[in-house]
Design a protein around this motif. Structure first.
Motif, short mmCIF file in Angstrom:
data_model
loop_
_atom_site.label_atom_id
_atom_site.label_comp_id
_atom_site.label_asym_id
_atom_site.label_seq_id
_atom_site.Cartn_x
_atom_site.Cartn_y
_atom_site.Cartn_z
N LYS A 269 15.85 -6.18 -47.76
CA LYS A 269 15.14 -5.74 -48.95
C LYS A 269 13.76 -6.38 -49.03
CE LYS A 269 19.51 -5.11 -51.45
NZ LYS A 269 20.31 -5.49 -52.63
N ASP A 270 12.97 -5.92 -49.99
CA ASP A 270 11.59 -6.36 -50.13
C ASP A 270 11.49 -7.87 -50.31
OD1 ASP A 270 8.79 -6.00 -50.44
OD2 ASP A 270 8.99 -6.00 -52.62
N ASN A 271 12.51 -8.49 -50.96
CA ASN A 271 12.43 -9.92 -51.24
C ASN A 271 12.74 -10.80 -50.03
OD1 ASN A 271 15.12 -9.17 -51.24
ND2 ASN A 271 15.69 -10.41 -53.01
N VAL A 272 12.99 -10.20 -48.88
CA VAL A 272 13.07 -10.97 -47.63
C VAL A 272 11.67 -11.47 -47.26
CG1 VAL A 272 13.44 -10.75 -45.12
CG2 VAL A 272 15.16 -9.89 -46.72
N PHE A 273 10.66 -10.78 -47.74
CA PHE A 273 9.27 -11.10 -47.42
C PHE A 273 8.53 -11.58 -48.66
CE2 PHE A 273 10.85 -7.66 -44.79
CZ PHE A 273 10.59 -8.11 -43.51
N SER A 274 7.52 -12.39 -48.44
CA SER A 274 6.66 -12.78 -49.55
C SER A 274 5.92 -11.54 -50.07
CB SER A 274 5.65 -13.84 -49.09
OG SER A 274 6.31 -14.99 -48.61
N ARG A 275 5.55 -11.57 -51.31
CA ARG A 275 4.97 -10.39 -51.95
C ARG A 275 3.70 -9.93 -51.22
NH1 ARG A 275 5.48 -7.54 -56.47
NH2 ARG A 275 3.65 -6.61 -57.43
N GLY A 276 3.66 -8.62 -50.88
CA GLY A 276 2.50 -8.05 -50.22
C GLY A 276 2.23 -8.64 -48.85
N SER A 277 3.26 -9.21 -48.23
CA SER A 277 3.08 -9.97 -47.00
C SER A 277 4.14 -9.60 -45.97
CB SER A 277 3.20 -11.47 -47.34
OG SER A 277 3.32 -12.26 -46.18
N ALA A 278 3.88 -9.97 -44.72
CA ALA A 278 4.88 -9.81 -43.68
C ALA A 278 5.63 -11.13 -43.41
CB ALA A 278 4.23 -9.32 -42.38
N CYS A 279 5.26 -12.19 -44.13
CA CYS A 279 5.89 -13.49 -43.94
C CYS A 279 7.31 -13.49 -44.49
CB CYS A 279 5.09 -14.59 -44.63
SG CYS A 279 3.41 -14.80 -43.99
N VAL A 280 8.25 -13.95 -43.69
CA VAL A 280 9.65 -14.03 -44.10
C VAL A 280 9.85 -15.29 -44.94
CG1 VAL A 280 12.03 -14.23 -43.28
CG2 VAL A 280 10.39 -12.79 -42.05
N THR A 281 10.59 -15.16 -46.05
CA THR A 281 10.82 -16.31 -46.92
C THR A 281 11.73 -17.33 -46.26
OG1 THR A 281 12.76 -15.34 -47.99
CG2 THR A 281 10.60 -14.80 -48.94
N LEU A 282 11.65 -18.56 -46.72
CA LEU A 282 12.50 -19.63 -46.18
C LEU A 282 13.97 -19.34 -46.41
CD1 LEU A 282 10.42 -22.79 -47.24
CD2 LEU A 282 10.57 -21.74 -44.98
N GLU A 283 14.29 -18.75 -47.56
CA GLU A 283 15.68 -18.41 -47.86
C GLU A 283 16.23 -17.41 -46.85
OE1 GLU A 283 18.39 -16.61 -51.55
OE2 GLU A 283 16.21 -16.38 -51.57
N ALA A 284 15.42 -16.42 -46.52
CA ALA A 284 15.86 -15.41 -45.55
C ALA A 284 16.01 -16.02 -44.16
CB ALA A 284 14.87 -14.25 -45.52
N LYS A 285 15.09 -16.89 -43.78
CA LYS A 285 15.19 -17.54 -42.47
C LYS A 285 16.47 -18.34 -42.35
CE LYS A 285 10.22 -17.95 -41.49
NZ LYS A 285 9.09 -18.89 -41.30
N ALA A 286 16.82 -19.07 -43.41
CA ALA A 286 18.04 -19.87 -43.39
C ALA A 286 19.28 -18.99 -43.30
CB ALA A 286 18.10 -20.75 -44.63
N ALA A 287 19.27 -17.87 -44.04
CA ALA A 287 20.43 -16.98 -44.05
C ALA A 287 20.63 -16.33 -42.69
CB ALA A 287 20.25 -15.90 -45.12
N PHE A 288 19.55 -15.87 -42.06
CA PHE A 288 19.69 -15.20 -40.77
C PHE A 288 19.97 -16.19 -39.64
CE2 PHE A 288 17.95 -11.53 -42.91
CZ PHE A 288 18.59 -10.48 -42.26
#
Length: 210
Positions: A87-106
């Protein structure tokens, strides 16, 4: 005076017998070919069914792992379709950067993804980026902040798919990772029944295929 035997009758009988044998061999050959094709089809169907079950089991395990970490809101799992939607919240807003939460989950499911491609020699993973139809207001040029530069939805969707691929291939060898393929579709594939402008269209779909 006795009638002479007609050698042409004997030759005709011989030719008829030979033709019958040839026709019989041809029929047998056709039946064998059809039987082999049927066997091949059945084996392929069994292989596909086995592959679907393997993917379903893997995605079900991944879903449990995300739920256990409280990260279920980041992704939507569809084991029957062999698909995961980031979903959109895997990435920072308006960005292609993956959030730390998503990195930890994956990071917790690296092993499952690597194991899938290692076992499924013909398997591939398609990572497809999508956006809503709202146009980009101004070009983004700060790569360090946004993990990409973009001036339209296609570029952003491709960049998000690229970063999602990096997220998925973290534990893979370079050879295995070649079977993880990226595409950016911009706003050309909105969700069925959803307004193209709706933010739910901002997603990255990950499909497991043979």
């Amino acid at each position: 005076m006795k009638d002479k035997p007609n050698e042409w009758v004997s030759i005709a009988d011989l030719m008829a017998g030979t033709l019958a044998v040839v026709m019989l061999l041809l029929v047998v050959s056709i039946l064998q070919s059809q039987f082999a094709a049927l066997q091949h089809k059945e084996e392929a169907e069994r292989g596909e069914a086995s592959q679907r079950k393997r993917v379903e089991a893997m995605l079900t395990d991944m879903k449990r792992a995300f739920e256990a970490q409280g990260a279920a809101g980041l992704v939507a799992f569809d084991p029957a379709a062999g698909k995961v939607t980031l979903k959109d919240n895997v990435f920072s807003r308006g960005s292609a950067c993956v959030t730390l939460e998503a990195k930890a989950a994956f990071a917790s499911v690296d092993r499952e993804l690597t194991h899938y491609l290692t076992e499924a020699k013909e398997g591939q993973i398609f990572v497809e980026g999508h956006t809503d139809s709202l146009p980009v207001q101004s070009p983004v040029t700060d790569f360090a902040r946004f993990c990409t530069v973009y001036d339209d939805n296609y570029t952003l969707s491709a960049a998000r798919a690229r970063e999602a691929r990096r997220l998925l291939t973290g534990g893979m060898t370079a050879e295995t990772a070649r079977r993880v393929i990226v595409a950016g579709f911009g706003d050309s594939h909105p969700l069925p029944g959803v307004d193209p402008r709706d933010a739910r269209n901002r997603r990255v779909e990950v499909r497991f295929v043979r």
